[in-house]
Design a protein around this motif. Sequence first.
Motif, PDB file in Angstrom:
ATOM      1  N   HIS A 113      94.474  38.304  30.688  1.00  0.00           N
ATOM      2  CA  HIS A 113      95.827  37.765  30.897  1.00  0.00           C
ATOM      3  C   HIS A 113      96.925  38.747  30.511  1.00  0.00           C
ATOM      4  CE1 HIS A 113      96.739  37.138  26.647  1.00  0.00           C
ATOM      5  NE2 HIS A 113      95.627  36.443  26.483  1.00  0.00           N
ATOM      6  N   LYS A 114      96.540  39.877  29.901  1.00  0.00           N
ATOM      7  CA  LYS A 114      97.582  40.818  29.465  1.00  0.00           C
ATOM      8  C   LYS A 114      98.419  41.343  30.631  1.00  0.00           C
ATOM      9  CE  LYS A 114      98.175  42.221  25.927  1.00  0.00           C
ATOM     10  NZ  LYS A 114      98.966  41.792  24.766  1.00  0.00           N
ATOM     11  N   THR A 143      96.112  48.734  23.020  1.00  0.00           N
ATOM     12  CA  THR A 143      94.738  48.939  22.577  1.00  0.00           C
ATOM     13  C   THR A 143      93.766  48.635  23.724  1.00  0.00           C
ATOM     14  OG1 THR A 143      94.704  46.703  21.720  1.00  0.00           O
ATOM     15  CG2 THR A 143      95.235  48.440  20.163  1.00  0.00           C
ATOM     16  N   ASN A 145      93.811  46.241  27.078  1.00  0.00           N
ATOM     17  CA  ASN A 145      94.071  45.428  28.258  1.00  0.00           C
ATOM     18  C   ASN A 145      95.529  45.461  28.716  1.00  0.00           C
ATOM     19  OD1 ASN A 145      91.522  44.469  28.911  1.00  0.00           O
ATOM     20  ND2 ASN A 145      91.596  42.973  27.245  1.00  0.00           N
ATOM     21  N   ARG A 173      86.807  50.125  30.076  1.00  0.00           N
ATOM     22  CA  ARG A 173      88.263  50.237  30.196  1.00  0.00           C
ATOM     23  C   ARG A 173      88.661  51.605  30.749  1.00  0.00           C
ATOM     24  NH1 ARG A 173      87.840  46.465  26.106  1.00  0.00           N
ATOM     25  NH2 ARG A 173      89.638  45.143  25.668  1.00  0.00           N
ATOM     26  N   GLN A 217     104.693  46.639  24.118  1.00  0.00           N
ATOM     27  CA  GLN A 217     104.393  45.203  24.015  1.00  0.00           C
ATOM     28  C   GLN A 217     104.621  44.651  22.610  1.00  0.00           C
ATOM     29  OE1 GLN A 217     100.225  44.189  24.185  1.00  0.00           O
ATOM     30  NE2 GLN A 217      99.584  46.200  23.510  1.00  0.00           N
ATOM     31  N   HIS A 227     104.573  34.595  27.579  1.00  0.00           N
ATOM     32  CA  HIS A 227     103.584  33.676  26.992  1.00  0.00           C
ATOM     33  C   HIS A 227     104.211  32.335  26.601  1.00  0.00           C
ATOM     34  CE1 HIS A 227      99.907  35.952  26.978  1.00  0.00           C
ATOM     35  NE2 HIS A 227     100.545  37.018  26.541  1.00  0.00           N
ATOM     36  N   ALA A 255      94.319  35.207  18.195  1.00  0.00           N
ATOM     37  CA  ALA A 255      94.214  36.483  17.495  1.00  0.00           C
ATOM     38  C   ALA A 255      95.465  37.284  17.807  1.00  0.00           C
ATOM     39  CB  ALA A 255      92.990  37.230  17.980  1.00  0.00           C
ATOM     40  N   THR A 256      95.967  37.995  16.829  1.00  0.00           N
ATOM     41  CA  THR A 256      97.168  38.746  17.138  1.00  0.00           C
ATOM     42  C   THR A 256      96.898  40.226  17.345  1.00  0.00           C
ATOM     43  OG1 THR A 256      99.024  39.740  15.914  1.00  0.00           O
ATOM     44  CG2 THR A 256      97.807  38.006  14.784  1.00  0.00           C
ATOM     45  N   SER A 258      99.466  42.120  19.967  1.00  0.00           N
ATOM     46  CA  SER A 258     100.929  42.263  19.996  1.00  0.00           C
ATOM     47  C   SER A 258     101.597  40.986  19.494  1.00  0.00           C
ATOM     48  CB  SER A 258     101.384  42.518  21.434  1.00  0.00           C
ATOM     49  OG  SER A 258     101.156  41.355  22.214  1.00  0.00           O
ATOM     50  N   GLY A 260     101.885  38.441  21.356  1.00  0.00           N
ATOM     51  CA  GLY A 260     102.480  37.779  22.516  1.00  0.00           C
ATOM     52  C   GLY A 260     101.870  36.403  22.744  1.00  0.00           C
ATOM     53  N   THR A 261     100.533  36.326  22.704  1.00  0.00           N
ATOM     54  CA  THR A 261      99.862  35.055  22.982  1.00  0.00           C
ATOM     55  C   THR A 261     100.304  33.972  22.001  1.00  0.00           C
ATOM     56  OG1 THR A 261      97.968  36.390  23.666  1.00  0.00           O
ATOM     57  CG2 THR A 261      97.601  34.032  23.472  1.00  0.00           C
ATOM     58  N   GLU A 299      87.801  44.240  19.698  1.00  0.00           N
ATOM     59  CA  GLU A 299      88.640  45.059  20.593  1.00  0.00           C
ATOM     60  C   GLU A 299      89.819  44.261  21.142  1.00  0.00           C
ATOM     61  OE1 GLU A 299      86.715  47.617  23.425  1.00  0.00           O
ATOM     62  OE2 GLU A 299      84.854  47.489  22.307  1.00  0.00           O
ATOM     63  N   GLY A 300      90.989  44.901  21.081  1.00  0.00           N
ATOM     64  CA  GLY A 300      92.186  44.266  21.634  1.00  0.00           C
ATOM     65  C   GLY A 300      93.128  43.761  20.567  1.00  0.00           C
ATOM     66  N   ASP A 390      90.038  38.001  27.589  1.00  0.00           N
ATOM     67  CA  ASP A 390      89.251  38.640  28.656  1.00  0.00           C
ATOM     68  C   ASP A 390      87.827  38.106  28.574  1.00  0.00           C
ATOM     69  OD1 ASP A 390      88.180  39.952  26.475  1.00  0.00           O
ATOM     70  OD2 ASP A 390      88.986  41.926  26.989  1.00  0.00           O
TER      71      ASP A 390
HETATM   72  C1  LIG Z   1      90.893  41.437  24.368  1.00  0.00           C
HETATM   73  C2  LIG Z   1      92.170  41.098  23.680  1.00  0.00           C
HETATM   74  N1  LIG Z   1      92.211  40.074  22.837  1.00  0.00           N
HETATM   75  C3  LIG Z   1      93.330  39.722  22.179  1.00  0.00           C
HETATM   76  C4  LIG Z   1      94.506  40.418  22.361  1.00  0.00           C
HETATM   77  C5  LIG Z   1      95.727  40.004  21.595  1.00  0.00           C
HETATM   78  O1  LIG Z   1      96.679  39.409  22.407  1.00  0.00           O
HETATM   79  P1  LIG Z   1      98.222  39.561  22.089  1.00  0.00           P
HETATM   80  O2  LIG Z   1      98.575  41.006  22.293  1.00  0.00           O
HETATM   81  O3  LIG Z   1      98.921  38.673  23.042  1.00  0.00           O
HETATM   82  O4  LIG Z   1      98.420  39.180  20.660  1.00  0.00           O
HETATM   83  C6  LIG Z   1      94.521  41.502  23.244  1.00  0.00           C
HETATM   84  C7  LIG Z   1      95.724  42.291  23.450  1.00  0.00           C
HETATM   85  O5  LIG Z   1      95.736  43.306  24.085  1.00  0.00           O
HETATM   86  C8  LIG Z   1      93.329  41.853  23.929  1.00  0.00           C
HETATM   87  O6  LIG Z   1      93.295  42.851  24.801  1.00  0.00           O
END
Ligand SMILES: Cc1ncc(COP(=O)(O)O)c(C=O)c1O
Length: 494
Positions: A113-114, A143, A145, A173, A217, A227, A255-256, A258, A260-261, A299-300, A390
Amino acid sequence: MIETTIRGEARARNIEVCRRRGIVLPTLEEQKHPEKLDPEMQKRIAKVGLWDLDPLNLFRITWKNEPAAPGTPAQSAGGGFGGVNYLEFPPEITGVKARIIALVGRWFPTGAHKVGATYGCLIPALVSGNFDSTRQKAVWPSTGNYCRGGAYNSALLDCESVAILPEGMSRERFEWLKEVAGEVIATPGTESNVKEIFDACHALVAERGDDVVIFNQFDQFGNYLWHYHVTGEALLEIVQAELGRGQELAGFVAATGSSGTLAAGDRLKDLYPAMKIAASEALQCPTLLENGFGEHRLEGIGDKHIPWIHNVRNTDMAVATDDEDVMQLLRLYHEPEGRRFLADQGVAPDVLNNLDVAGISGIGNIVSAAKMARYYEMGSDDVILTVLTDSMDLYHSRLDEVRETHGELTRAGAERIAYRHVHGLRTDSMIETTYRERKRIHNLKYYTWVEQQGKDSEELNQQWHDRNYWKSVQGMADTIDEMIREFNAEVAGR
Ligand SMILES: Cc1ncc(COP(=O)(O)O)c(C=O)c1O
């Protein structure tokens, strides 16, 4: 907060590009409700593959894409719009009675969804002319997505992009980015090395001046706004569809990275003030919990700092997830013996066959939701919502690595995982955030954003004290949608 001052010349050039390529930009409202698009348009979109580099896929930046038929690769699947995509994780998987329901990000273009967060950041700049797509490169620090989404949207909009991500991110990736992004910059470290990403951005600006525009972001409110509105609305549709009589929306977990979610939680709380918002992070890098640092495998989830756009005052709980719990559950969900074990526990085939909608951070969110349910002693009338950013599509190489280290999962191994990492989950490493705890977390922003990245401490204080600060960001959607409509009208020569 979101720059909307019109720069006429650049805007006119962006209009020209969109006219040449026949690009129409969806509004946030259309991304919330693609089912209301003109039926002819929906038919055209349905014929395009989900990941194709076709500008029509801008309309697929929505939680409502029809999932691919089993056995069809997500990337090439076409399809129309249906309801919001989500999956409920039953007690046999979570170990708790509370209902845990997760939004599914797999069916976005790029498989995460990123791509929506990147749209939220790029589009205000494109339609106002604060980004000139004919002259400037869009830079996507991430990082993983987010830079995939940014490179993807840049390609659809015919502008050049630079993706920045840590070198330790998954092979899948990098392989995909090689094909889509104009440039890829790999920074030292893994997902918790966000400072190195910021350094790379500064170096780019020093070298190329305003030939590049950084879409960060972690501090851009377009991410928050997207979001709050689009993900927030999708979650509300789940509430409408799923909450039975006597059931309550008890929590939202994200999970944080950025953060955003997490903004979607703000939307839910506006309507359900008694529910709790939990921000989750890796135990191996407990920044929210104890100002800590460290390497981890989720990851992410970028770390070691608090994103500028995190509305900390609204965060009721910080939950740390042990990455070992997550990596073991990855085996339980995906190894053949793990699946057989879960089936024997009574997990329904339609859940089992869909478990690959959860990527690593998604499993982390399920673990955090289960910990939240235990902490608040929730029962079957309590509903926790969360998000699967993801899917396993991006982590087969990680599963192979785990298999190489631990060998193939046996029945005894599956039982051990369930015993320790499902039913053995406890309420350690989590805090219900008091006023003082929230203030401590908020104050951490100072070091990243004021001291390191040059933001104004006055604005940092406003984030805490000014009740209208977050409201005024949330209120920008109509303005931006109107700007998109006007831009589209000029592209069409109206
Ligand atoms: C796989 C994954 N999970 C969680 C997150 C965290 O989402 P957010 O950036 O909206 O906090 C990301 C962000 O890139 C991500 O790629």
